[in-house]
Design a protein around this motif. Sequence first.
Motif, PDB file in Angstrom:
ATOM      1  N   LYS A 147       0.830  -1.206   0.000  1.00  0.00           N
ATOM      2  CA  LYS A 147       0.000   0.000   0.000  1.00  0.00           C
ATOM      3  C   LYS A 147       0.864   1.255   0.000  1.00  0.00           C
ATOM      4  N   LEU A 148       1.909   1.236   0.859  1.00  0.00           N
ATOM      5  CA  LEU A 148       2.780   2.406   0.992  1.00  0.00           C
ATOM      6  C   LEU A 148       3.401   2.756  -0.357  1.00  0.00           C
ATOM      7  N   ALA A 149       3.885   1.718  -1.068  1.00  0.00           N
ATOM      8  CA  ALA A 149       4.494   1.961  -2.370  1.00  0.00           C
ATOM      9  C   ALA A 149       3.492   2.604  -3.315  1.00  0.00           C
ATOM     10  N   GLY A 150       2.249   2.109  -3.276  1.00  0.00           N
ATOM     11  CA  GLY A 150       1.217   2.669  -4.148  1.00  0.00           C
ATOM     12  C   GLY A 150       0.977   4.136  -3.855  1.00  0.00           C
ATOM     13  N   VAL A 151       0.905   4.471  -2.550  1.00  0.00           N
ATOM     14  CA  VAL A 151       0.656   5.862  -2.161  1.00  0.00           C
ATOM     15  C   VAL A 151       1.819   6.752  -2.596  1.00  0.00           C
ATOM     16  N   VAL A 152       3.053   6.293  -2.336  1.00  0.00           N
ATOM     17  CA  VAL A 152       4.222   7.096  -2.691  1.00  0.00           C
ATOM     18  C   VAL A 152       4.285   7.304  -4.197  1.00  0.00           C
ATOM     19  N   ARG A 153       3.983   6.247  -4.960  1.00  0.00           N
ATOM     20  CA  ARG A 153       4.023   6.341  -6.418  1.00  0.00           C
ATOM     21  C   ARG A 153       3.015   7.364  -6.921  1.00  0.00           C
ATOM     22  N   PHE A 154       1.806   7.290  -6.353  1.00  0.00           N
ATOM     23  CA  PHE A 154       0.765   8.232  -6.781  1.00  0.00           C
ATOM     24  C   PHE A 154       1.155   9.659  -6.403  1.00  0.00           C
ATOM     25  N   ALA A 155       1.711   9.812  -5.191  1.00  0.00           N
ATOM     26  CA  ALA A 155       2.144  11.147  -4.749  1.00  0.00           C
ATOM     27  C   ALA A 155       3.200  11.701  -5.704  1.00  0.00           C
ATOM     28  N   ALA A 156       4.151  10.852  -6.113  1.00  0.00           N
ATOM     29  CA  ALA A 156       5.196  11.317  -7.031  1.00  0.00           C
ATOM     30  C   ALA A 156       4.586  11.736  -8.363  1.00  0.00           C
ATOM     31  N   ASP A 157       3.632  10.937  -8.864  1.00  0.00           N
ATOM     32  CA  ASP A 157       2.982  11.282 -10.130  1.00  0.00           C
ATOM     33  C   ASP A 157       2.271  12.622 -10.040  1.00  0.00           C
ATOM     34  N   VAL A 158       1.520  12.811  -8.952  1.00  0.00           N
ATOM     35  CA  VAL A 158       0.752  14.049  -8.826  1.00  0.00           C
ATOM     36  C   VAL A 158       1.694  15.236  -8.606  1.00  0.00           C
ATOM     37  N   MET A 159       2.774  15.029  -7.846  1.00  0.00           N
ATOM     38  CA  MET A 159       3.708  16.130  -7.578  1.00  0.00           C
ATOM     39  C   MET A 159       4.384  16.632  -8.856  1.00  0.00           C
ATOM     40  N   THR A 160       4.556  15.754  -9.856  1.00  0.00           N
ATOM     41  CA  THR A 160       5.165  16.236 -11.100  1.00  0.00           C
ATOM     42  C   THR A 160       4.274  17.275 -11.777  1.00  0.00           C
ATOM     43  N   GLY A 161       2.979  17.262 -11.464  1.00  0.00           N
ATOM     44  CA  GLY A 161       2.085  18.206 -12.134  1.00  0.00           C
ATOM     45  C   GLY A 161       1.667  19.382 -11.273  1.00  0.00           C
TER      46      GLY A 161
ATOM     47  N   VAL B 141      17.332  17.073 -14.462  1.00  0.00           N
ATOM     48  CA  VAL B 141      18.150  18.289 -14.390  1.00  0.00           C
ATOM     49  C   VAL B 141      17.656  19.313 -15.410  1.00  0.00           C
ATOM     50  N   ALA B 142      17.373  18.828 -16.631  1.00  0.00           N
ATOM     51  CA  ALA B 142      16.906  19.734 -17.681  1.00  0.00           C
ATOM     52  C   ALA B 142      15.628  20.433 -17.255  1.00  0.00           C
ATOM     53  N   ARG B 143      14.740  19.679 -16.613  1.00  0.00           N
ATOM     54  CA  ARG B 143      13.492  20.276 -16.146  1.00  0.00           C
ATOM     55  C   ARG B 143      13.772  21.286 -15.041  1.00  0.00           C
ATOM     56  N   GLY B 144      14.671  20.925 -14.134  1.00  0.00           N
ATOM     57  CA  GLY B 144      14.938  21.756 -12.961  1.00  0.00           C
ATOM     58  C   GLY B 144      15.544  23.101 -13.313  1.00  0.00           C
ATOM     59  N   ILE B 145      16.566  23.117 -14.182  1.00  0.00           N
ATOM     60  CA  ILE B 145      17.260  24.393 -14.408  1.00  0.00           C
ATOM     61  C   ILE B 145      16.430  25.369 -15.220  1.00  0.00           C
ATOM     62  N   GLY B 146      15.365  24.888 -15.876  1.00  0.00           N
ATOM     63  CA  GLY B 146      14.533  25.807 -16.656  1.00  0.00           C
ATOM     64  C   GLY B 146      13.441  26.476 -15.845  1.00  0.00           C
ATOM     65  N   GLU B 147      13.244  26.033 -14.606  1.00  0.00           N
ATOM     66  CA  GLU B 147      12.143  26.570 -13.798  1.00  0.00           C
ATOM     67  C   GLU B 147      12.428  28.000 -13.374  1.00  0.00           C
ATOM     68  N   THR B 148      11.417  28.849 -13.466  1.00  0.00           N
ATOM     69  CA  THR B 148      11.593  30.252 -13.124  1.00  0.00           C
ATOM     70  C   THR B 148      10.866  30.638 -11.842  1.00  0.00           C
TER      71      THR B 148
ATOM     72  N   PHE C  82      16.678  23.959  -2.938  1.00  0.00           N
ATOM     73  CA  PHE C  82      15.649  23.161  -2.272  1.00  0.00           C
ATOM     74  C   PHE C  82      14.395  23.086  -3.144  1.00  0.00           C
ATOM     75  N   ALA C  83      13.955  24.265  -3.641  1.00  0.00           N
ATOM     76  CA  ALA C  83      12.741  24.298  -4.466  1.00  0.00           C
ATOM     77  C   ALA C  83      12.950  23.519  -5.771  1.00  0.00           C
ATOM     78  N   ILE C  84      14.089  23.775  -6.429  1.00  0.00           N
ATOM     79  CA  ILE C  84      14.363  23.090  -7.695  1.00  0.00           C
ATOM     80  C   ILE C  84      14.466  21.574  -7.461  1.00  0.00           C
ATOM     81  N   GLY C  85      15.122  21.199  -6.337  1.00  0.00           N
ATOM     82  CA  GLY C  85      15.247  19.781  -6.013  1.00  0.00           C
ATOM     83  C   GLY C  85      13.885  19.134  -5.825  1.00  0.00           C
ATOM     84  N   LEU C  86      12.961  19.862  -5.210  1.00  0.00           N
ATOM     85  CA  LEU C  86      11.632  19.305  -4.969  1.00  0.00           C
ATOM     86  C   LEU C  86      10.869  19.124  -6.280  1.00  0.00           C
ATOM     87  N   ILE C  87      11.201  19.950  -7.273  1.00  0.00           N
ATOM     88  CA  ILE C  87      10.580  19.755  -8.584  1.00  0.00           C
ATOM     89  C   ILE C  87      11.197  18.545  -9.285  1.00  0.00           C
ATOM     90  N   MET C  88      12.525  18.354  -9.093  1.00  0.00           N
ATOM     91  CA  MET C  88      13.206  17.244  -9.766  1.00  0.00           C
ATOM     92  C   MET C  88      12.915  15.900  -9.111  1.00  0.00           C
TER      93      MET C  88
END
Lengths: 329, 303
Positions: free
Chosen positions: B122-136, B223-230, B163-169
């Motif tokens: 269950k935990l893996a499922g929750v973490v996976r879903f959280a990661a998916d949603v956090m990308t958006g 990394v490519a996604r992270g460094i482009g964030e404004t 910290f912020a860029i890392g959280l996006i990556m």
Amino acid sequence: MSVVGIPQQDGGSRRGRTSPRFSLPDGWYRVLLVASAAVFAALVIWFLVAIAIKAQPAFSTLGFSWIVQKTWNPNLQQFGLLPFILGTLETTAIAMFLAVPIGLGAAIALAYLVPHRVRLVLGTAVELLAAVPSVVYGLWGVVALAPLFRQYVEPFLSSAFGWTGLFNGPNLGVGLILAGTILFIMVLPTMVAVSRDVLATVPTEQVEGALAVGATRGQVLRKVVIPGARTGLLGAFTLATGRALGETVAVALVIGNSNYIAHSLKSPAATLPSLLINNFGEASGTELSALFGAGLVLLVIGLTVNSIARILVRRAEGSELGSASVLVP
Amino acid sequence: MSAMTLDPLSDPILERRQKIQEIAQASVGRRKAYSKIFIVVCWVFLALAVVPLIAVIVYTFAKGIAAWTPDFFTQVTKPEGIPNGGVWNAIVGTFVIGLIATLVTVPLGLLVGLGLAQFEGKLAGVVRFAADVMTGVPSILIGIFGYIALVTRFGYSGLAGAFAIGLIMLPIMIRAGETAIRGVPPQLQEAGIALGARKFIVTRRVVLPAALPGIITGSLLAVARGIGETAPLLLTIFGTQFFNSNPTKPMEALPLVIYNYSSQPYSDLVQIAWGAALLLMMAVLVLNIGSRVLAGFLQRERQ
């Protein structure tokens, strides 16, 4: 087997003798992995709770009705979010109005019509374009597209569709319609890449079966491929919607940033993200709380849209794990 | 009698057959015409989709290359009116912030990805879903979180930006890592475990080397996604016109330069914005293309 056979042999034996082998018992290894997952989970929870806590004072001093009030005027302690919620919805609607048909058509062409060799090149190009930073689109929008809109596009829209009443007012270049167009261009690569992947999952047997009973290519695409990929396409649209709702800097550069409800698609407006980025630096007191509140509203909208999108895409891809679509942001 | 059999037009059976053929012909014609129209529309939409995207790239290239002077790469950002400004401080800022974010995010994301790939539940499922949603999640909200978590306590700094860029990556890295590790044939792991190796050793010696191409691709894409964030950087590193390689102080970054200069009325500043846009776009594209080429190369090397 050959995949790891060789590196394991020479790497394993040599390194094994010279350096003491670092190892973890299964139990500790498990603890390490669970701990990393816990760090991530804690960050996510901290993220959600931090914004909710910071937004709380706005709700306790202003109640709940401020979210749907019409006036944003910090000097008079009025913090209505309605103009920004409407602005967010309107720009997203314009973007999706353009992106759904064009993205779907382009994805179909890319998945079924383009010759194989061109398909690979074009597909890669589309995926690369999804990675171009949004601020570059914003710069292009404000420098290159805004004058074009002011001189050509907006006068044309006014004369052709003026009777709808949607295009009243002066031609400014910046405004809702330009913001929507930039968003359309920005979400297009995501939309095309995910839709193409989803369309490709329709079983070949179904396509060939339809062709065998005499359906034309257009009929196969319209009546077999699109319905077959329906759930996943819906997921792709929702994913793109989520992206359009949350886009910040590109929109802030081209929307004109007005705190009033737009009366025309040419009017300047603002969205929740552009409100945040423009006012966060100078705000304090209740205004800052109201901005955190706006962030909370955006967070709720964003989480809802993204959850729906992820569930749809997963269901369409037939596995709970999802797939490469995560690599296309 | 002869008239009935010899004149085909008056034969009721033939007449019906002909009618059916006519209708079928018309139907086929109509269906083919619709099919053509549908396919042409798809082609037109593909063109409509590709043209603006190419326009962005070509326009940025044409405008940006003019800004690439020696000063552009060696001078720091200067206020309007002062000539010969550059973006050296922003290049350093983007590099330092990206490096810190990458050094923390890649190992952590990889460990979480390993956990998702190797342990079900269950935990893996929750973490996976959280990661998916956090990308958006809108990136501005990550910026606000960075502001709440770090800036309100320690002030604006490159570290808060990292910290912020890392959280996006991080969510991207997690899912990319998991996908790469799941791509390793389970027989390899089972063989290692059957030999009596601990799971940790099997992972380190068998699974990770085999998953390396996917892991590298995923890291470079993150990394490519992270460094482009404004937006997250605007709220966390604040921007500065001075050269600063100390991440505990406010820093400048390329996306910030583009954002701040793009709506300036001074043409030399807009010029610098284009130069920075080209530089950032090239960096992102090189990371993207490089990750694909490298992954393909490693894959071939194995076989």
